[in-house]
Design a protein around this motif. Sequence first.
Motif, PDB file in Angstrom:
ATOM      1  N   ALA A  21      -6.561  33.179 -24.128  1.00 55.13           N
ATOM      2  CA  ALA A  21      -7.482  32.144 -23.640  1.00 55.13           C
ATOM      3  C   ALA A  21      -7.653  32.243 -22.126  1.00 55.13           C
ATOM      4  N   VAL A  22      -6.559  32.403 -21.408  1.00 51.31           N
ATOM      5  CA  VAL A  22      -6.616  32.496 -19.943  1.00 51.31           C
ATOM      6  C   VAL A  22      -7.408  33.730 -19.517  1.00 51.31           C
ATOM      7  N   SER A  23      -7.223  34.827 -20.204  1.00 48.24           N
ATOM      8  CA  SER A  23      -7.956  36.043 -19.878  1.00 48.24           C
ATOM      9  C   SER A  23      -9.462  35.844 -20.059  1.00 48.24           C
ATOM     10  N   ARG A  24      -9.834  35.240 -21.151  1.00 46.09           N
ATOM     11  CA  ARG A  24     -11.264  35.013 -21.407  1.00 46.09           C
ATOM     12  C   ARG A  24     -11.864  34.045 -20.384  1.00 46.09           C
ATOM     13  N   MET A  25     -11.131  32.976 -20.094  1.00 45.39           N
ATOM     14  CA  MET A  25     -11.607  32.014 -19.098  1.00 45.39           C
ATOM     15  C   MET A  25     -11.694  32.665 -17.723  1.00 45.39           C
ATOM     16  N   GLY A  26     -10.661  33.420 -17.365  1.00 48.44           N
ATOM     17  CA  GLY A  26     -10.627  34.068 -16.056  1.00 48.44           C
ATOM     18  C   GLY A  26     -11.756  35.068 -15.879  1.00 48.44           C
ATOM     19  N   ALA A  30     -14.468  34.671 -13.064  1.00 46.28           N
ATOM     20  CA  ALA A  30     -14.564  35.747 -12.066  1.00 46.28           C
ATOM     21  C   ALA A  30     -16.021  36.190 -11.924  1.00 46.28           C
ATOM     22  N   LYS A  31     -16.721  36.263 -13.029  1.00 47.61           N
ATOM     23  CA  LYS A  31     -18.146  36.630 -13.000  1.00 47.61           C
ATOM     24  C   LYS A  31     -18.950  35.576 -12.225  1.00 47.61           C
ATOM     25  N   ALA A  32     -18.606  34.299 -12.436  1.00 45.30           N
ATOM     26  CA  ALA A  32     -19.311  33.215 -11.737  1.00 45.30           C
ATOM     27  C   ALA A  32     -19.005  33.207 -10.235  1.00 45.30           C
ATOM     28  N   LEU A  33     -17.860  33.756  -9.843  1.00 46.58           N
ATOM     29  CA  LEU A  33     -17.468  33.788  -8.432  1.00 46.58           C
ATOM     30  C   LEU A  33     -18.116  34.922  -7.640  1.00 46.58           C
ATOM     31  N   LEU A  40     -10.778  35.771  -8.298  1.00 48.71           N
ATOM     32  CA  LEU A  40     -10.003  34.631  -8.807  1.00 48.71           C
ATOM     33  C   LEU A  40      -8.816  34.271  -7.909  1.00 48.71           C
ATOM     34  N   SER A  41      -8.105  35.263  -7.432  1.00 47.94           N
ATOM     35  CA  SER A  41      -6.939  34.992  -6.583  1.00 47.94           C
ATOM     36  C   SER A  41      -7.351  34.298  -5.293  1.00 47.94           C
ATOM     37  N   GLU A  42      -8.439  34.768  -4.704  1.00 45.14           N
ATOM     38  CA  GLU A  42      -8.936  34.149  -3.471  1.00 45.14           C
ATOM     39  C   GLU A  42      -9.415  32.725  -3.739  1.00 45.14           C
ATOM     40  N   TRP A  43     -10.060  32.534  -4.878  1.00 48.02           N
ATOM     41  CA  TRP A  43     -10.525  31.195  -5.237  1.00 48.02           C
ATOM     42  C   TRP A  43      -9.354  30.231  -5.406  1.00 48.02           C
ATOM     43  N   ILE A 112     -16.860  24.134  -6.556  1.00 55.95           N
ATOM     44  CA  ILE A 112     -16.271  23.097  -7.430  1.00 55.95           C
ATOM     45  C   ILE A 112     -17.188  22.754  -8.610  1.00 55.95           C
ATOM     46  N   PRO A 113     -18.478  22.508  -8.409  1.00 63.49           N
ATOM     47  CA  PRO A 113     -19.334  22.180  -9.565  1.00 63.49           C
ATOM     48  C   PRO A 113     -19.389  23.299 -10.614  1.00 63.49           C
ATOM     49  N   VAL A 114     -19.297  24.545 -10.169  1.00 62.21           N
ATOM     50  CA  VAL A 114     -19.275  25.673 -11.103  1.00 62.21           C
ATOM     51  C   VAL A 114     -18.005  25.601 -11.947  1.00 62.21           C
ATOM     52  N   GLY A 115     -16.890  25.326 -11.293  1.00 70.76           N
ATOM     53  CA  GLY A 115     -15.623  25.177 -12.008  1.00 70.76           C
ATOM     54  C   GLY A 115     -15.653  24.018 -12.991  1.00 70.76           C
ATOM     55  N   LYS A 116     -16.243  22.909 -12.568  1.00 70.32           N
ATOM     56  CA  LYS A 116     -16.341  21.747 -13.461  1.00 70.32           C
ATOM     57  C   LYS A 116     -17.230  22.046 -14.661  1.00 70.32           C
ATOM     58  N   GLN A 117     -18.288  22.829 -14.441  1.00 68.03           N
ATOM     59  CA  GLN A 117     -19.158  23.220 -15.546  1.00 68.03           C
ATOM     60  C   GLN A 117     -18.379  24.089 -16.539  1.00 68.03           C
TER      61      GLN A 117
END
Length: 152
Positions: A21-26, A30-33, A40-43, A112-117
């Motif tokens: 699950a974490v891999s798929r979410m990450g 990562a694509k959205a970032l 992801l690490s920088e975020w 933040i809004p991207v993460g909330k989405q």
Amino acid sequence: MKTLKRQQELEQAVPFLLTRAVSRMGNAFAKALKPFDLNLSEWRVCLSLLYVPHQTVSELSLHATSDISALSRIIDRLESQELVKRERSATDGRSIRIALTKKGEDLASRIIPVGKQHESVLLSGFTANDVQALRSMLLKLYENAGALDDLP
């Protein structure tokens, strides 16, 4: 038949399910970032500093889930982008604290809004009680994982 049983056992193993699950979410996040020029690490560093400003590298290592040597490289990259700065501690002149710059705060606030989405999509179909229970269980799993450090 043994192969099917092993596959079923694997698909019921909590560490396997969490990692998957974490891999798929990450990967999705990562694509959205990418448009923000962050990984992801920088975020995680920026987000951690947005919510808990002026952390030591040791504190940040825990919050951003990164080992100190990797974290130093992440901080160097974020500093070169003028997103974070190193500051001397007001209480201990030998201690260095990391803080977001104004540019870093602005960028993190835009993400933040991207993460909330993403979180909203992930939690669709869950009730408020489910979400509360999930958060509680994840916190307990994290706490319990500390005992793994003592295993041989």
